[in-house]
Design a protein around this motif. Structure first.
Motif, PDB file in Angstrom:
ATOM      1  N   ASN A  82       0.931  -1.144   0.042  1.00  0.00           N
ATOM      2  CA  ASN A  82       0.086  -0.588   0.111  1.00  0.00           C
ATOM      3  C   ASN A  82       0.796   0.920  -0.470  1.00  0.00           C
ATOM      4  O   ASN A  82       0.312   2.258   0.262  1.00  0.00           O
ATOM      5  CB  ASN A  82      -0.926  -0.098   1.182  1.00  0.00           C
ATOM      6  N   LYS A  83       1.740   0.895  -0.086  1.00  0.00           N
ATOM      7  CA  LYS A  83       3.852   2.346   0.046  1.00  0.00           C
ATOM      8  C   LYS A  83       3.849   2.231  -1.304  1.00  0.00           C
ATOM      9  O   LYS A  83       4.508   3.442  -1.333  1.00  0.00           O
ATOM     10  CB  LYS A  83       4.561   1.659   0.919  1.00  0.00           C
ATOM     11  N   VAL A  84       3.582   1.398  -1.744  1.00  0.00           N
ATOM     12  CA  VAL A  84       4.470   1.387  -3.976  1.00  0.00           C
ATOM     13  C   VAL A  84       3.910   3.251  -4.236  1.00  0.00           C
ATOM     14  O   VAL A  84       5.077   3.625  -5.116  1.00  0.00           O
ATOM     15  CB  VAL A  84       3.632   0.251  -3.940  1.00  0.00           C
ATOM     16  N   LYS A  85       2.745   3.126  -4.485  1.00  0.00           N
ATOM     17  CA  LYS A  85       2.360   4.297  -4.813  1.00  0.00           C
ATOM     18  C   LYS A  85       2.670   5.731  -4.850  1.00  0.00           C
ATOM     19  O   LYS A  85       3.779   6.695  -5.354  1.00  0.00           O
ATOM     20  CB  LYS A  85       0.179   4.626  -5.132  1.00  0.00           C
ATOM     21  N   ASP A  86       3.585   5.278  -3.257  1.00  0.00           N
ATOM     22  CA  ASP A  86       4.535   6.634  -3.275  1.00  0.00           C
ATOM     23  C   ASP A  86       5.779   6.942  -3.528  1.00  0.00           C
ATOM     24  O   ASP A  86       6.671   7.172  -3.988  1.00  0.00           O
ATOM     25  CB  ASP A  86       4.648   6.923  -1.285  1.00  0.00           C
ATOM     26  N   VAL A  87       6.325   5.490  -3.804  1.00  0.00           N
ATOM     27  CA  VAL A  87       7.668   5.259  -4.207  1.00  0.00           C
ATOM     28  C   VAL A  87       8.151   5.440  -5.655  1.00  0.00           C
ATOM     29  O   VAL A  87       8.320   5.871  -5.533  1.00  0.00           O
ATOM     30  CB  VAL A  87       7.922   3.852  -3.624  1.00  0.00           C
ATOM     31  N   VAL A  88       7.267   4.586  -6.508  1.00  0.00           N
ATOM     32  CA  VAL A  88       7.665   4.335  -8.332  1.00  0.00           C
ATOM     33  C   VAL A  88       7.117   5.606  -8.642  1.00  0.00           C
ATOM     34  O   VAL A  88       6.031   6.624  -8.582  1.00  0.00           O
ATOM     35  CB  VAL A  88       6.116   3.290  -8.834  1.00  0.00           C
ATOM     36  N   GLY A  89       8.023   5.904  -9.085  1.00  0.00           N
ATOM     37  CA  GLY A  89       7.992   7.594 -10.088  1.00  0.00           C
ATOM     38  C   GLY A  89       9.392   8.171  -8.861  1.00  0.00           C
ATOM     39  O   GLY A  89       9.032   9.997 -10.050  1.00  0.00           O
ATOM     40  N   ARG A  90       9.326   7.699  -8.224  1.00  0.00           N
ATOM     41  CA  ARG A  90       9.794   8.559  -7.031  1.00  0.00           C
ATOM     42  C   ARG A  90      11.724   8.297  -6.968  1.00  0.00           C
ATOM     43  O   ARG A  90      12.299   8.912  -7.800  1.00  0.00           O
ATOM     44  CB  ARG A  90       9.214   9.345  -5.931  1.00  0.00           C
ATOM     45  N   PHE A  91      10.895   7.389  -7.200  1.00  0.00           N
ATOM     46  CA  PHE A  91      12.552   6.162  -6.786  1.00  0.00           C
ATOM     47  C   PHE A  91      13.191   5.050  -8.197  1.00  0.00           C
ATOM     48  O   PHE A  91      11.897   3.816  -8.316  1.00  0.00           O
ATOM     49  CB  PHE A  91      12.342   5.522  -5.626  1.00  0.00           C
ATOM     50  N   PRO A  92      13.787   5.570  -8.310  1.00  0.00           N
ATOM     51  CA  PRO A  92      13.872   4.122 -10.052  1.00  0.00           C
ATOM     52  C   PRO A  92      14.589   3.251  -9.471  1.00  0.00           C
ATOM     53  O   PRO A  92      14.569   1.884 -10.046  1.00  0.00           O
ATOM     54  CB  PRO A  92      14.841   5.437 -11.087  1.00  0.00           C
ATOM     55  N   TYR A  93      15.339   3.823  -8.317  1.00  0.00           N
ATOM     56  CA  TYR A  93      15.755   2.031  -8.421  1.00  0.00           C
ATOM     57  C   TYR A  93      15.036   1.533  -6.806  1.00  0.00           C
ATOM     58  O   TYR A  93      14.758   2.538  -5.427  1.00  0.00           O
ATOM     59  CB  TYR A  93      17.146   1.721  -7.803  1.00  0.00           C
ATOM     60  N   ILE A  94      14.916   0.328  -6.359  1.00  0.00           N
ATOM     61  CA  ILE A  94      14.152  -0.252  -5.789  1.00  0.00           C
ATOM     62  C   ILE A  94      14.596  -2.008  -5.012  1.00  0.00           C
ATOM     63  O   ILE A  94      14.910  -2.599  -5.600  1.00  0.00           O
ATOM     64  CB  ILE A  94      12.541  -0.936  -5.712  1.00  0.00           C
ATOM     65  N   HIS A  95      15.510  -1.466  -3.556  1.00  0.00           N
ATOM     66  CA  HIS A  95      16.355  -2.747  -3.627  1.00  0.00           C
ATOM     67  C   HIS A  95      15.772  -3.984  -2.864  1.00  0.00           C
ATOM     68  O   HIS A  95      16.512  -4.373  -1.560  1.00  0.00           O
ATOM     69  CB  HIS A  95      17.436  -2.081  -2.404  1.00  0.00           C
ATOM     70  N   SER A  96      14.652  -3.390  -1.887  1.00  0.00           N
ATOM     71  CA  SER A  96      13.712  -4.287  -1.192  1.00  0.00           C
ATOM     72  C   SER A  96      12.666  -5.460  -2.008  1.00  0.00           C
ATOM     73  O   SER A  96      11.772  -5.499  -1.140  1.00  0.00           O
ATOM     74  CB  SER A  96      13.081  -3.729  -0.301  1.00  0.00           C
ATOM     75  N   VAL A  97      12.193  -5.683  -3.342  1.00  0.00           N
ATOM     76  CA  VAL A  97      11.450  -6.636  -3.332  1.00  0.00           C
ATOM     77  C   VAL A  97      11.749  -7.650  -3.367  1.00  0.00           C
ATOM     78  O   VAL A  97      12.676  -8.505  -3.283  1.00  0.00           O
ATOM     79  CB  VAL A  97      11.249  -6.585  -4.685  1.00  0.00           C
ATOM     80  N   ASP A  98      10.897  -8.636  -2.429  1.00  0.00           N
ATOM     81  CA  ASP A  98      10.752 -10.083  -1.976  1.00  0.00           C
ATOM     82  C   ASP A  98       9.863 -11.017  -1.775  1.00  0.00           C
ATOM     83  O   ASP A  98      10.000 -11.744  -1.011  1.00  0.00           O
ATOM     84  CB  ASP A  98      10.995  -9.909  -0.169  1.00  0.00           C
ATOM     85  N   ARG A  99       8.579 -10.188  -2.729  1.00  0.00           N
ATOM     86  CA  ARG A  99       7.613 -10.983  -2.563  1.00  0.00           C
ATOM     87  C   ARG A  99       7.192 -10.912  -4.059  1.00  0.00           C
ATOM     88  O   ARG A  99       6.780  -9.567  -4.229  1.00  0.00           O
ATOM     89  CB  ARG A  99       6.808 -11.044  -1.658  1.00  0.00           C
ATOM     90  N   LEU A 100       6.275 -11.510  -4.923  1.00  0.00           N
ATOM     91  CA  LEU A 100       5.268 -11.816  -5.837  1.00  0.00           C
ATOM     92  C   LEU A 100       4.406 -10.413  -5.363  1.00  0.00           C
ATOM     93  O   LEU A 100       4.441  -9.363  -6.793  1.00  0.00           O
ATOM     94  CB  LEU A 100       4.763 -12.730  -6.488  1.00  0.00           C
TER      95      LEU A 100
END
Length: 227
Positions: A82-100
């Motif tokens: 539910n926080k992805v909407k705040d991150v995508v478009g601002r952070f081109p790199y996400i280091h913490s993807v751990d589930r589908l």
């Protein structure tokens, strides 16, 4: 002064690369600004640290809004869907993807915003219960599941080693992550090679570089006001 600390850290990076038979240009310093204020983040930029990392949007917001694309932003914290909407478009790199489910939500938001997100798959190599990340044997199935998701590029893998008084003791963790990266490429699941290894922090980054780190996430060694 910050400039002196940056120069000292860069020399340590260079020396670790020499020991590992690597080019220093292949290792990127990501300055972890999550515990410092806007002025300190601006100072990091002025000192030549153009890759900045945060772990919560609510703490990053003031800095991101002031700096925006003068820096390259990395999200390194545990990310709820539910926080992805705040991150995508601002952070081109996400280091913490751990589930589908998280990868799917990042893909959905990336498609909405017509952006591309470079992700690192977080693996809990050490098995510590206090750390996030998937189990190593979950990695290849996850790569298989996300390979067709639009807007995502698997930039690499990420892990956090246990804090050790003797950094050398972290070496097996970093070596194992490199082996896991190699296993993805050997399996030929993706149409492109996975190259990145986000591993190594202030206490152990030299060992991580010797074992193949391409990004080191450095906070207190650069910005000592951090706890």
């Amino acid at each position: 002064m910050l400039e002196e600390r940056v120069a000292q850290v860069q020399e340590r990076v260079n020396a670790a690369c020499r020991r590992g038979g690597r080019n220093a240009e292949d290792v990127r310093i990501v300055a972890v600004t999550k515990y410092v204020d806007l002025a300190a983040a601006e100072a990091a930029l002025a000192a030549g640290l153009h890759h900045l990392a945060e772990n919560r949007w609510q703490n990053a917001r003031e800095k991101w809004e002031a700096i925006q694309d003068r820096a390259v932003w990395h999200f390194i914290g545990h990310l709820q869907t539910n926080k992805v909407k705040d991150v995508v478009g601002r952070f081109p790199y996400i280091h913490s993807v751990d589930r589908l489910a998280l990868a799917e939500e990042i893909s959905r938001r990336a498609a909405e915003r017509d952006v591309e997100v470079r992700i690192f798959l977080q693996v809990n190599v050490s098995g510590e219960e206090s750390k996030y990340g998937m189990e190593p044997d979950e990695l290849l199935p996850l790569v298989q599941a996300i390979r067709g998701l639009p807007g995502l590029i698997v930039e690499g893998l990420m892990t956090m080693a246990p804090y050790e008084a003797e950094p050398e003791e972290t070496r097996p963790v970093f070596r194992r992550l490199r082996e896991l990266k190699d296993s993805i490429n050997e399996a030929g699941i993706l149409s492109y090679p996975v190259k990145g290894l986000s591993m190594g922090m202030s206490n152990d980054f030299e060992v991580a570089i010797e074992e193949g780190a391409t990004l080191v996430r450095l906070g207190s060694v650069l910005l000592p006001s951090q706890p």
